[in-house]
Design an enzyme around this catalytic site. Structure first.
Site, PDB file in Angstrom:
ATOM      1  CG  PHE A   1      -2.079  -0.965   1.266  1.00 25.15           C
ATOM      2  CD1 PHE A   1      -3.376  -0.567   1.136  1.00 25.15           C
ATOM      3  CD2 PHE A   1      -1.752  -2.164   1.727  1.00 25.15           C
ATOM      4  CE1 PHE A   1      -4.390  -1.596   0.918  1.00 25.15           C
ATOM      5  CE2 PHE A   1      -2.913  -3.012   1.817  1.00 25.15           C
ATOM      6  CZ  PHE A   1      -4.051  -2.714   1.435  1.00 25.15           C
ATOM      7  CG  ASP A   2       1.025   5.791  -1.373  1.00 31.54           C
ATOM      8  OD1 ASP A   2       2.159   6.128  -0.949  1.00 31.54           O
ATOM      9  OD2 ASP A   2       0.157   6.870  -2.130  1.00 31.54           O
ATOM     10  CG  MET A   3      -0.071   6.503   5.016  1.00 28.05           C
ATOM     11  SD  MET A   3       1.348   6.923   6.160  1.00 28.05           S
ATOM     12  CE  MET A   3       1.972   8.305   5.623  1.00 28.05           C
TER      13      MET A   3
ATOM     14  CB  ILE B   1      -3.271  -0.238  -3.448  1.00 30.43           C
ATOM     15  CG1 ILE B   1      -3.670  -1.794  -3.477  1.00 30.43           C
ATOM     16  CG2 ILE B   1      -4.602   0.726  -3.589  1.00 30.43           C
ATOM     17  CD1 ILE B   1      -4.674  -2.137  -2.603  1.00 30.43           C
TER      18      ILE B   1
ATOM     19  CG  ASP C   1      -2.889   8.631  -4.045  1.00 30.58           C
ATOM     20  OD1 ASP C   1      -1.817   8.042  -3.773  1.00 30.58           O
ATOM     21  OD2 ASP C   1      -3.124   9.710  -3.768  1.00 30.58           O
TER      22      ASP C   1
END
Length: 219
Positions: A11-13, A170, A172
């Site tokens: 994951f990105d945060m 994942i 954004d």
């Protein structure tokens, strides 16, 4: 993406697990004004996903800033950490905890790879109460090159003990998706309108919100 092909999710945060990009945009607009740096909305949005160091390296050169890069970055980090610490609470992205629980139950390894400084990551994960889900956390402090370079994802995969081709990221941001692709990983674009205008078309899948189970992400 077939489940048997995926052993880890990274994951990105910011902008993925927490809708923090609007906070950073506001902070950075103040900092741009403080250092008398002119940055267009489009240019500002293009920095999403990259490190503070990478952003200021470019802005200092473009604006012939007399301040040293070290002083600017030190001021930036101190300001953003102080601001985030003072926030009474942060909200976890809808269904994120359910998805993390589901991945854990399925014995899929979970990592975090964020361009943010380690101290800031710790503050945010503590406020969200999700730090225990991640077997590996890699920050922007621990890599030499920022997204869209794949170094941060490659390091996360190495620490997880999983081949790149068996990882899904994942993200954004356009920089994050490009970094995942450059690492040879599958990618899921998390379409967050608060992250500015991000081109996620090169992601394998684009989603607008998290499902409660990983099955619904085809992993």
């Amino acid at each position: 993406m077939n489940r048997q092909d995926i052993n880890a999710v990274i994951f990105d945060m910011d902008g993925v697990l927490v809708d923090s990009e609007p906070i950073y945009f506001e902070i950075e607009r103040y900092l741009f004004s403080h250092f008398n740096v002119k940055v267009s909305k489009e240019q500002h949005e293009a920095f999403v996903g990259t490190s503070i160091e990478n952003m200021w390296d470019k802005l200092i050169k473009e604006n012939n800033l007399k301040e040293s890069k070290e002083r600017v970055i030190k001021y930036h980090k101190k300001y953003v950490i102080s601001h985030m610490e003072s926030l009474p609470q942060l909200s976890l992205t809808k269904n994120a905890r359910e998805l993390l629980e589901d991945l854990k139950e399925k014995d899929i390894k979970i990592g975090l790879a964020s361009s943010s400084p380690r101290q800031l990551i710790n503050i945010i994960l503590s406020k969200l109460d999700i730090k225990n889900y991640f077997e590996v956390i890699v920050s922007g402090d621990e890599v030499e090159k920022s997204k869209p370079h794949p170094e941060i994802f490659l390091k996360a995969a190495q620490l997880l003990g999983v081949e790149s081709k068996k990882c899904v990221v994942i993200e954004d941001s356009a920089n994050g998706i490009k970094a995942a692709n450059n690492a040879g990983m599958k990618s899921i674009g998390f379409l967050n309108t608060h992250s500015g205008k991000q081109n996620l078309e090169n992601a394998d899948i684009i989603i607008r919100e998290f499902p409660q189970k990983s099955l619904h992400l085809d992993i």
